[in-house]
Design a protein around this motif. Structure first.
Motif, PDB file in Angstrom:
ATOM      1  N   SER A 269       0.858  -1.182   0.000  1.00 40.32           N
ATOM      2  CA  SER A 269       0.000   0.000   0.000  1.00 40.32           C
ATOM      3  C   SER A 269       0.893   1.229   0.000  1.00 40.32           C
ATOM      4  CB  SER A 269      -0.905   0.022   1.237  1.00 40.32           C
ATOM      5  OG  SER A 269      -1.731   1.185   1.228  1.00 40.32           O
ATOM      6  N   GLY A 270       0.350   2.329  -0.482  1.00 33.43           N
ATOM      7  CA  GLY A 270       1.033   3.595  -0.337  1.00 33.43           C
ATOM      8  C   GLY A 270       0.821   4.148   1.059  1.00 33.43           C
ATOM      9  N   VAL A 271       1.554   5.198   1.389  1.00 30.79           N
ATOM     10  CA  VAL A 271       1.393   5.853   2.684  1.00 30.79           C
ATOM     11  C   VAL A 271       0.534   7.100   2.503  1.00 30.79           C
ATOM     12  CG1 VAL A 271       2.582   7.103   4.526  1.00 30.79           C
ATOM     13  CG2 VAL A 271       3.542   4.977   3.642  1.00 30.79           C
ATOM     14  N   LYS A 272      -0.485   7.206   3.326  1.00 31.34           N
ATOM     15  CA  LYS A 272      -1.384   8.362   3.277  1.00 31.34           C
ATOM     16  C   LYS A 272      -0.949   9.445   4.253  1.00 31.34           C
ATOM     17  CE  LYS A 272      -6.267   9.610   3.934  1.00 31.34           C
ATOM     18  NZ  LYS A 272      -7.611   9.081   4.315  1.00 31.34           N
ATOM     19  N   ALA A 273      -0.505   9.034   5.431  1.00 29.13           N
ATOM     20  CA  ALA A 273      -0.156  10.022   6.460  1.00 29.13           C
ATOM     21  C   ALA A 273       0.782   9.394   7.480  1.00 29.13           C
ATOM     22  CB  ALA A 273      -1.414  10.547   7.151  1.00 29.13           C
ATOM     23  N   LEU A 274       1.507  10.258   8.170  1.00 34.60           N
ATOM     24  CA  LEU A 274       2.421   9.851   9.232  1.00 34.60           C
ATOM     25  C   LEU A 274       2.172  10.723  10.451  1.00 34.60           C
ATOM     26  CD1 LEU A 274       5.000   8.501  10.451  1.00 34.60           C
ATOM     27  CD2 LEU A 274       6.338  10.269   9.252  1.00 34.60           C
ATOM     28  N   ASN A 275       2.014  10.074  11.605  1.00 31.82           N
ATOM     29  CA  ASN A 275       1.882  10.793  12.868  1.00 31.82           C
ATOM     30  C   ASN A 275       3.078  10.432  13.734  1.00 31.82           C
ATOM     31  OD1 ASN A 275       1.205  11.530  15.596  1.00 31.82           O
ATOM     32  ND2 ASN A 275      -0.935  11.694  14.970  1.00 31.82           N
ATOM     33  N   THR A 276       4.052  11.335  13.783  1.00 35.72           N
ATOM     34  CA  THR A 276       5.286  11.019  14.501  1.00 35.72           C
ATOM     35  C   THR A 276       5.123  11.136  16.016  1.00 35.72           C
ATOM     36  OG1 THR A 276       6.029  13.320  14.220  1.00 35.72           O
ATOM     37  CG2 THR A 276       6.747  11.710  12.572  1.00 35.72           C
ATOM     38  N   GLN A 277       4.133  11.915  16.465  1.00 36.75           N
ATOM     39  CA  GLN A 277       3.917  12.026  17.912  1.00 36.75           C
ATOM     40  C   GLN A 277       3.341  10.737  18.479  1.00 36.75           C
ATOM     41  OE1 GLN A 277       1.524  15.606  18.518  1.00 36.75           O
ATOM     42  NE2 GLN A 277       3.377  16.747  19.045  1.00 36.75           N
ATOM     43  N   SER A 278       2.398  10.141  17.736  1.00 36.26           N
ATOM     44  CA  SER A 278       1.778   8.895  18.197  1.00 36.26           C
ATOM     45  C   SER A 278       2.447   7.654  17.624  1.00 36.26           C
ATOM     46  CB  SER A 278       0.284   8.885  17.827  1.00 36.26           C
ATOM     47  OG  SER A 278      -0.393   9.974  18.438  1.00 36.26           O
ATOM     48  N   HIS A 279       3.470   7.857  16.794  1.00 34.62           N
ATOM     49  CA  HIS A 279       4.253   6.746  16.238  1.00 34.62           C
ATOM     50  C   HIS A 279       3.391   5.784  15.417  1.00 34.62           C
ATOM     51  CE1 HIS A 279       7.495   8.264  18.626  1.00 34.62           C
ATOM     52  NE2 HIS A 279       8.278   7.210  18.447  1.00 34.62           N
ATOM     53  N   PHE A 280       2.683   6.301  14.437  1.00 30.64           N
ATOM     54  CA  PHE A 280       1.982   5.394  13.533  1.00 30.64           C
ATOM     55  C   PHE A 280       1.941   5.935  12.110  1.00 30.64           C
ATOM     56  CE2 PHE A 280      -1.649   7.893  15.208  1.00 30.64           C
ATOM     57  CZ  PHE A 280      -2.296   8.256  14.025  1.00 30.64           C
TER      58      PHE A 280
ATOM     59  N   ARG B 264      -5.479   1.408   6.542  1.00 36.82           N
ATOM     60  CA  ARG B 264      -4.952   0.688   7.700  1.00 36.82           C
ATOM     61  C   ARG B 264      -3.937   1.557   8.459  1.00 36.82           C
ATOM     62  NH1 ARG B 264      -2.822  -4.867   5.413  1.00 36.82           N
ATOM     63  NH2 ARG B 264      -2.271  -3.534   3.624  1.00 36.82           N
ATOM     64  N   VAL B 265      -3.777   1.244   9.748  1.00 33.47           N
ATOM     65  CA  VAL B 265      -2.872   2.019  10.603  1.00 33.47           C
ATOM     66  C   VAL B 265      -1.905   1.058  11.291  1.00 33.47           C
ATOM     67  CG1 VAL B 265      -2.699   3.549  12.601  1.00 33.47           C
ATOM     68  CG2 VAL B 265      -4.591   3.824  10.984  1.00 33.47           C
ATOM     69  N   PHE B 266      -0.614   1.385  11.185  1.00 29.43           N
ATOM     70  CA  PHE B 266       0.414   0.534  11.779  1.00 29.43           C
ATOM     71  C   PHE B 266       1.318   1.375  12.678  1.00 29.43           C
ATOM     72  CE2 PHE B 266      -0.774  -1.348   7.722  1.00 29.43           C
ATOM     73  CZ  PHE B 266      -1.081  -2.653   8.093  1.00 29.43           C
TER      74      PHE B 266
ATOM     75  N   LEU C 221       5.347  14.987   5.530  1.00 25.81           N
ATOM     76  CA  LEU C 221       5.592  16.293   6.141  1.00 25.81           C
ATOM     77  C   LEU C 221       4.399  16.850   6.913  1.00 25.81           C
ATOM     78  CD1 LEU C 221       7.561  18.055   3.240  1.00 25.81           C
ATOM     79  CD2 LEU C 221       8.436  16.630   5.113  1.00 25.81           C
ATOM     80  N   HIS C 222       3.193  16.604   6.423  1.00 28.55           N
ATOM     81  CA  HIS C 222       1.999  17.244   7.004  1.00 28.55           C
ATOM     82  C   HIS C 222       1.842  16.875   8.481  1.00 28.55           C
ATOM     83  CE1 HIS C 222      -1.925  19.106   7.161  1.00 28.55           C
ATOM     84  NE2 HIS C 222      -2.410  18.002   7.704  1.00 28.55           N
ATOM     85  N   GLY C 223       1.801  17.915   9.317  1.00 23.56           N
ATOM     86  CA  GLY C 223       1.591  17.714  10.747  1.00 23.56           C
ATOM     87  C   GLY C 223       2.828  17.315  11.521  1.00 23.56           C
ATOM     88  N   ASN C 224       3.966  17.214  10.838  1.00 22.58           N
ATOM     89  CA  ASN C 224       5.214  16.820  11.498  1.00 22.58           C
ATOM     90  C   ASN C 224       6.256  17.928  11.350  1.00 22.58           C
ATOM     91  OD1 ASN C 224       4.278  14.090  12.180  1.00 22.58           O
ATOM     92  ND2 ASN C 224       4.377  13.726   9.968  1.00 22.58           N
ATOM     93  N   ASN C 225       7.291  17.863  12.159  1.00 21.58           N
ATOM     94  CA  ASN C 225       8.281  18.946  12.195  1.00 21.58           C
ATOM     95  C   ASN C 225       9.640  18.492  11.665  1.00 21.58           C
ATOM     96  OD1 ASN C 225       6.549  20.953  13.387  1.00 21.58           O
ATOM     97  ND2 ASN C 225       6.743  19.841  15.330  1.00 21.58           N
ATOM     98  N   PHE C 226       9.648  17.954  10.470  1.00 18.24           N
ATOM     99  CA  PHE C 226      10.911  17.536   9.874  1.00 18.24           C
ATOM    100  C   PHE C 226      11.715  18.745   9.416  1.00 18.24           C
ATOM    101  CE2 PHE C 226       8.433  13.612   9.104  1.00 18.24           C
ATOM    102  CZ  PHE C 226       9.321  12.681   9.631  1.00 18.24           C
TER     103      PHE C 226
END
Length: 492
Positions: free
Chosen positions: A83-94, A101-103, A319-324
């Motif tokens: 699957s492609g990646v839709k979003a990344l949440n680095t604070q919640s680590h998923f 799906r969420v991993f 990048l969205h919602g994260n502080n890279f």
């Protein structure tokens, strides 16, 4: 974004290219008990085969596209997620995938590579070549073409103009010489005659298996999800032939005051001051489906345009919602442990930019060798950090080194091969035998700091040692490249 995790893994790697797959292999080998997930959009991965350590820093290998099952069978601890990646949440680590799906992850490595820097988006007459699917589309369109325009001066462009037959090629280069990413004007002049010479017969057809995805059902909608980048020998085993009977016909257009026309062995002046393509437009009248106009007003009709102007780091949608922290080239900044500015997130390959204090003999170039090295080193770093172990920057980052082939010549690049960042004080020594070899050495304060070797010179290991040993070569002067002196024995 949903935060209901389907499963949490010790390590999650995003991207099925060389960097991602090498990272997976390293992690699975070092900590076989840890659960590892590889998330990639397609059903296939890029694997390193026939790996050969040529010298301390030089390496050669092939890149093969294989089904993901090959990796899963080899590493029981690996879970493959197509699957492609839709979003990344680095604070919640998923990570959330495009199929919803969420991993979760403890450590994440982003190896999403680069995407083509197209001249224009969503135009049916402009084709970028980056992955297997786009290469197959190019082959399909080329077989009906009589003339194409290739724009760009990097590795893909160099390979294309040499390999294409049966089709007129207009090659638009914004620089004064071809291949300036890899070599200087002298080396370019050495290579150019290859465009008019007969190509050597290939010894045997490529037997490497190639895998394709199924065609979509009639009427089904398609979304473009770019796959992993092509291998260094991507043109092997596919026929790059147009609709004409001519073998090779290349018009080279550069910033040079006079360009040359190479066609069927004849050389003659063609145009004055032809420079980089700036725009194109579909044909309302005339015999070509699209016309290309250069900045000097020259116009060429063609069947389609190949945009080979490089890649940009594929940082979306991380990048969205994260502080890279991002580098000037848009890559994710990584330190000497391949860590980004965000905790527990690493990056390797084309998507990242090395922002540590580099060795004076190393520079980052988005090449296959560095993708493998970075993926391997990132895997080592991630494992070491989980095991609370110390790790030193790997020796492969001490000296830039790369082996490739252009115009059927072996090409070896070492250190500051183009005098990168050395200023005006460096010295060049050159030895050239037409049609056989081109050797250039870069000296600074009497010490070798870089080299370009084209042809079967057998000098790469000797020069690598001279660069790494920082030996003062002033006493040898121009005898360093004297063909009557066996330099390998001399410095043995």
């Amino acid at each position: 974004m949903s935060d209901k995790k389907e499963k949490t893994f010790k390590f999650v790697i995003v991207g099925g290219g060389i960097a991602g797959v090498t990272c997976v292999e390293q992690l699975s080998s070092q900590i076989p008990s840890s659960e590892v997930a590889l998330i990639t959009a397609g059903p296939h991965i890029k694997a390193v085969t026939n790996y050969k350590q040529v010298s301390r820093t030089l390496e050669e290998f092939d890149v093969e596209e294989k089904p993901s099952s090959v990796l899963e069978e080899k590493y029981p601890n690996l879970t493959f997620i197509q699957s492609g990646v839709k979003a990344l949440n680095t604070q919640s680590h998923f990570v959330e995938t495009t199929d919803g799906r969420v991993f979760g992850y403890e450590k994440l490595c982003i190896c999403s590579g680069g995407r083509p820097k197209l001249l224009t988006q969503d135009n049916p007459y402009v084709l970028g070549i980056r992955d297997t699917d786009s290469a197959q589309e190019f082959q399909k369109r080329l077989c009906k073409a009589k003339r194409i325009v290739v724009v760009g001066n990097g590795g893909i462009a160099l390979e294309l103009v040499y390999e294409v037959e049966g089709c007129e090629v207009i090659w638009a280069v914004k620089d004064k010489a071809i291949g300036n990413t890899f070599f200087d004007a002298g080396a370019a002049q050495f290579l150019i005659p290859s465009l008019e010479a007969d190509k050597p017969e290939k010894t045997a057809p490529c037997k490497r298996p190639r895998y394709t995805t199924e065609e979509p059902a009639p009427g089904a909608s398609q979304t473009f999800t770019p796959g992993s980048a092509l291998g260094p020998d991507w043109h092997e085993g596919i026929v790059l032939r147009g609709a004409e009977q001519v073998r090779q016909c290349v018009h080279l257009l550069t910033y040079a005051p006079c360009t040359l026309h190479f066609c069927s062995g004849n050389i003659s002046p063609l145009f004055q001051n032809d420079i980089f393509l700036v725009f194109f437009f579909p044909s309302s009248e005339g015999s070509w489906p699209v016309y290309v106009q250069l900045t000097n007003g020259k116009t060429f009709g063609c069947d389609f345009v190949v945009s080979a102007t490089g890649v940009v780091p594929n940082t979306e949608p991380f990048l969205h919602g994260n502080n890279f922290a991002l580098a000037d080239d848009g890559g994710l900044q990584v330190n000497d442990q391949m860590m980004t500015s965000v905790p527990d997130v690493y990056a390797a390959g084309d998507v990242c930019t090395a922002c540590w204090d580099h060795s004076p003999l190393w520079q980052q170039m988005r090449l296959w060798t560095q993708a493998r090295q970075m993926g391997w080193y990132a895997g080592r770093c991630m494992a070491a950090h989980v095991l609370s172990e110390q790790i030193e920057l790997d020796f492969c980052f001490e000296l830039f080194s790369h082996i490739t082939r252009f115009f059927n010549y072996k090409v070896v690049l070492l250190g500051k091969f183009n005098g990168q960042g050395l200023g005006p004080d460096h010295e060049l020594l050159v030895r050239c035998t037409k049609g056989q070899e081109y050797v250039k050495v870069v000296l600074s304060d009497g010490r070798m700091v870089g080299a370009v070797l084209i042809g079967e010179t057998d000098l790469e290991e000797t020069f690598e040692n001279l660069i790494l040993n920082r030996m003062d070569l002033t006493p040898y002067g121009e005898d360093l490249l004297n063909p009557d002196i066996d330099i390998e024995d001399y410095f043995d």
